[in-house]
Scaffold this motif. Structure first.
Motif, PDB file in Angstrom:
ATOM      1  N   ILE B  39       0.836  -1.202   0.000  1.00 36.36           N
ATOM      2  CA  ILE B  39       0.000   0.000   0.000  1.00 36.36           C
ATOM      3  C   ILE B  39       0.872   1.254   0.000  1.00 36.36           C
ATOM      4  N   MET B 116      -3.536  -2.515  -5.605  1.00 37.10           N
ATOM      5  CA  MET B 116      -4.831  -2.020  -5.151  1.00 37.10           C
ATOM      6  C   MET B 116      -5.965  -2.699  -5.907  1.00 37.10           C
ATOM      7  N   ASP B 117      -7.172  -2.700  -5.297  1.00 34.85           N
ATOM      8  CA  ASP B 117      -8.334  -3.270  -5.969  1.00 34.85           C
ATOM      9  C   ASP B 117      -8.972  -2.275  -6.933  1.00 34.85           C
ATOM     10  N   LYS B 134      -8.085  -0.373  -1.420  1.00 32.89           N
ATOM     11  CA  LYS B 134      -7.700  -1.766  -1.151  1.00 32.89           C
ATOM     12  C   LYS B 134      -8.700  -2.350  -0.157  1.00 32.89           C
TER      13      LYS B 134
END
Lengths: 111, 139
Positions: B39, B116-117, B134
């Motif tokens: 992250i 990340m999503d 995320k």
């Protein structure tokens, strides 16, 4: 940037005394690496034991060094922290660079 | 819920201090330490792009807003620089056996997308806004 070169036989060890190998110092670091190669040192061990963070600029600088070397030599890495290793994996550069736990093991790999 | 809200000049010197604050924030939040590195890396890549590309020939300011919840962390990066399109390299594209193929730059966006999503960017009220999310629980 704090960095030091040490010759061990035909190998030069570049020790990076920085916590972060990032965009702030990547240009200076790349210049140091290219100068080392220009000086005729082609068997390079890059000791990242003090480095706990690397970004894509730092990775790019190491790649630049490898490209400059071509077939004349290699850059072997040692002392790679988990956080730094994750970046090599994320970018698939772990398929390109050989990582060794210790400086001595990386030096021995050249022999 | 934990939040971090920082406004700073787009320089790498300022970014070093921002990274210190972000790492401290992640330590104090409930983010799994194994996810923390990715992250922080994604956010720094995003901010590197802002400094290197958006503000290559302009001055201004950047705002980093981080919101950490038990099930997700969301990051909003706003800047008042000119609109910019960022060069992208798909990391699966290069042949690792060919030296000339290896990427020396342009990896930032690809790294963000892997970690990340959600990665999205819009131009909003004369500002570039990048959002990274995320999620920690699969929905």
């Amino acid at each position: 940037m704090q960095i030091e070169n040490k010759s061990v036989g035909t190998v030069v060890v570049i020790q990076v005394y920085e916590k972060r190998l990032n965009a702030k110092i990547a240009i200076e670091f790349k210049a140091h690496l290219l100068k080392t190669i220009a000086n005729g040192d082609f068997n390079i061990v890059l000791d990242l034991n003090d480095v706990t963070f690397i970004d894509s600029s730092g990775l790019g600088a190491i790649v630049s060094g490898l490209k400059e070397l071509g077939r004349r030599g290699d850059i072997l890495l040692c002392g790679v922290h988990e956080s730094v290793g994750q970046m090599f994996s994320l970018t698939r550069l772990d398929k390109v660079f050989k990582l060794y736990p210790t400086q001595n093991e990386a030096i021995r790999a050249f022999k | 819920m934990l939040t971090l809200d920082l406004t700073f000049e787009p320089t790498f010197e300022a970014l070093d201090k921002v990274q210190d604050r972000l790492e401290e924030f992640c330590l104090n939040s409930e983010i799994d330490p194994s996810r923390k590195f990715g992250i922080v890396n994604a956010v720094i890549e995003a901010l590197n792009n802002v400094i290197e590309h958006t503000f290559a020939e302009a001055s201004g300011e950047v705002r980093l807003y981080v919101n950490s919840l038990p099930d997700q962390i969301s990051i909003r990066i706003e800047d008042n620089g000119p609109p910019v399109s960022i060069k992208k390299i798909e990391l699966n594209d290069f042949d690792s056996s060919k030296l000339e193929d290896l990427p020396e730059g342009g990896m930032g966006l690809s790294i963000m997308r892997q970690v990340m999503d959600e990665v999205s960017s819009v131009r909003e009220n004369e500002r570039n806004v990048l959002t990274l999310v995320k999620r920690f629980v699969k929905i």
